[in-house]
Design a protein around this motif. Sequence first.
Motif, mmCIF file in Angstrom:
data_model
loop_
_atom_site.group_PDB
_atom_site.id
_atom_site.type_symbol
_atom_site.label_atom_id
_atom_site.label_comp_id
_atom_site.label_asym_id
_atom_site.label_seq_id
_atom_site.Cartn_x
_atom_site.Cartn_y
_atom_site.Cartn_z
ATOM 1 N N THR A 255 0.834 -1.204 0.000
ATOM 2 C CA THR A 255 0.000 0.000 0.000
ATOM 3 C C THR A 255 0.867 1.250 0.000
ATOM 4 N N GLY A 256 2.131 1.114 0.385
ATOM 5 C CA GLY A 256 3.057 2.238 0.421
ATOM 6 C C GLY A 256 3.086 2.992 1.728
ATOM 7 N N LEU A 257 2.189 2.677 2.656
ATOM 8 C CA LEU A 257 2.097 3.455 3.893
ATOM 9 C C LEU A 257 3.300 3.247 4.808
ATOM 10 N N LEU A 258 3.943 2.091 4.711
ATOM 11 C CA LEU A 258 5.061 1.776 5.606
ATOM 12 C C LEU A 258 6.410 1.792 4.886
ATOM 13 N N LEU A 259 6.442 2.243 3.645
ATOM 14 C CA LEU A 259 7.699 2.239 2.906
ATOM 15 C C LEU A 259 8.753 3.114 3.581
ATOM 16 N N LYS A 260 8.367 4.271 4.084
ATOM 17 C CA LYS A 260 9.334 5.166 4.720
ATOM 18 C C LYS A 260 9.912 4.531 5.976
ATOM 19 N N LYS A 261 9.049 3.943 6.779
ATOM 20 C CA LYS A 261 9.482 3.339 8.041
ATOM 21 C C LYS A 261 10.397 2.145 7.798
ATOM 22 N N ARG A 262 10.173 1.414 6.713
ATOM 23 C CA ARG A 262 10.921 0.188 6.462
ATOM 24 C C ARG A 262 11.768 0.283 5.191
ATOM 25 N N ALA A 263 12.179 1.485 4.875
ATOM 26 C CA ALA A 263 12.924 1.734 3.639
ATOM 27 C C ALA A 263 14.218 0.931 3.576
ATOM 28 N N CYS B 192 -9.446 5.041 2.241
ATOM 29 C CA CYS B 192 -10.031 5.368 3.555
ATOM 30 C C CYS B 192 -8.933 5.648 4.574
ATOM 31 N N VAL B 193 -7.848 6.279 4.106
ATOM 32 C CA VAL B 193 -6.729 6.665 4.972
ATOM 33 C C VAL B 193 -6.333 8.089 4.609
ATOM 34 N N GLN B 194 -6.549 9.020 5.534
ATOM 35 C CA GLN B 194 -6.141 10.395 5.282
ATOM 36 C C GLN B 194 -4.622 10.494 5.205
ATOM 37 N N GLY B 195 -4.113 11.105 4.155
ATOM 38 C CA GLY B 195 -2.673 11.242 4.000
ATOM 39 C C GLY B 195 -1.993 10.041 3.380
ATOM 40 N N ALA B 196 -2.760 9.076 2.828
ATOM 41 C CA ALA B 196 -2.166 7.867 2.248
ATOM 42 C C ALA B 196 -1.243 8.202 1.072
ATOM 43 N N PHE B 197 -1.670 9.128 0.219
ATOM 44 C CA PHE B 197 -0.861 9.512 -0.943
ATOM 45 C C PHE B 197 0.453 10.140 -0.486
ATOM 46 N N ARG B 198 0.369 11.035 0.494
ATOM 47 C CA ARG B 198 1.580 11.701 1.002
ATOM 48 C C ARG B 198 2.539 10.687 1.602
ATOM 49 N N LEU B 199 2.017 9.742 2.388
ATOM 50 C CA LEU B 199 2.871 8.727 2.999
ATOM 51 C C LEU B 199 3.547 7.866 1.930
ATOM 52 N N MET B 200 2.813 7.542 0.878
ATOM 53 C CA MET B 200 3.404 6.752 -0.196
ATOM 54 C C MET B 200 4.517 7.531 -0.879
ATOM 55 N N ARG B 201 4.271 8.805 -1.147
ATOM 56 C CA ARG B 201 5.293 9.639 -1.793
ATOM 57 C C ARG B 201 6.553 9.715 -0.940
ATOM 58 N N GLU B 202 6.397 9.913 0.367
ATOM 59 C CA GLU B 202 7.556 9.970 1.270
ATOM 60 C C GLU B 202 8.264 8.629 1.326
#
Length: 353
Positions: A115-123, A149-159
């Motif tokens: 989903t990309g939400l944890l990519l930054k944390k587990r880069a 249904c996740v606010q900020g999902a796009f931003r988290l994926m980009r980061e």
Amino acid sequence: MSTQLVNIALREAKPHTRDEQPHDTLGTHRLTALPILILNVHERCNCRCLMCDIWKREGGAELRVEELRRHRESIIRLGVRQVVLTGGEPLLHSDLSAICGLLKECGVNITLLSTGLLLKKRAELVASFCDEVIVSLDGPEETHDRVRCVQGAFRLMREGILAVRQQKPEMRVNGRSTIQKANHALLRQTVHAAKLLELDSISFLAADVSSQAFNRELVWSGERQNDIALSREEVIALKAEVDRLIRDNGDDIHSKYIVEPPEKLYRIVRRFREDLGEIPPQAPLCNAPWVSAVMEVDGSIRPCFFHRKVGSLKSMSLEEAINTEDAQLFRRTLDVPENPICKRCVCSLHYKK
């Protein structure tokens, strides 16, 4: 999110006839080679997507490293070339580095579906072990967040993409967009969003509304299907959007930045027309049951996401599980062009040696 996966192979699918059996050049119904292995490593997801029920699973079971290690020799003997990590969200796994390390010992390439939400944390983990990442993209930022249904999902994926690329600049990160009611008129905007994310490619497929895959105990009711499927007017709008996408993005289609050629994009339109009963359903060319297998968290084996379980790893090796009497009978009797599940399939895997 697992519907992203099946076209990664590989090669373009097209309709085929009863006489064109997909396994003819790939050996017998007893498998001695398995190029692609799909591992469902964690059953939960961190999104609540409109078109998926995986997030409704209770508990948080995950594939144990010890269980996978038991099949190490089978993976090597079967010549597995590509392992696809899926779920749920694979990055929720408590010891994914051990899973990936074991797979690398077997000499396979690893594709992560996320989903990309944890990519930054587990880069660091992703950059160290993965050869490719495929993220879900549901449209421009506002639409993507609403579908997830996740606010900020796009931003988290980009980061997260940026963080992975900082660790490994050459990492390929591709996007996959599932077309449904919420985004059917936004294909061109989705391509623009993919470029904002600096994805290496974007691919499209129709939402699955008619199967029991992805944690559906029963096929969705007509009312639930209507939340995702397209009306006749929306199918017309999708066709017009595909026309404009092809007209306005010819270079992206020619360069394969948009993975699907025009005929495959129009096949997505056809799939929604089939759902409406306007035209008879038509199976894609697919040989997934002869070249791949899906290993579930509980150890069960499926020939693909959409068909029933045909084996279990609880008391046998991977080689044995994909070659049970039931599994071989399934492959022997599967007529892809006429099978009702195959005829409704939104995906395809046509793998050639």
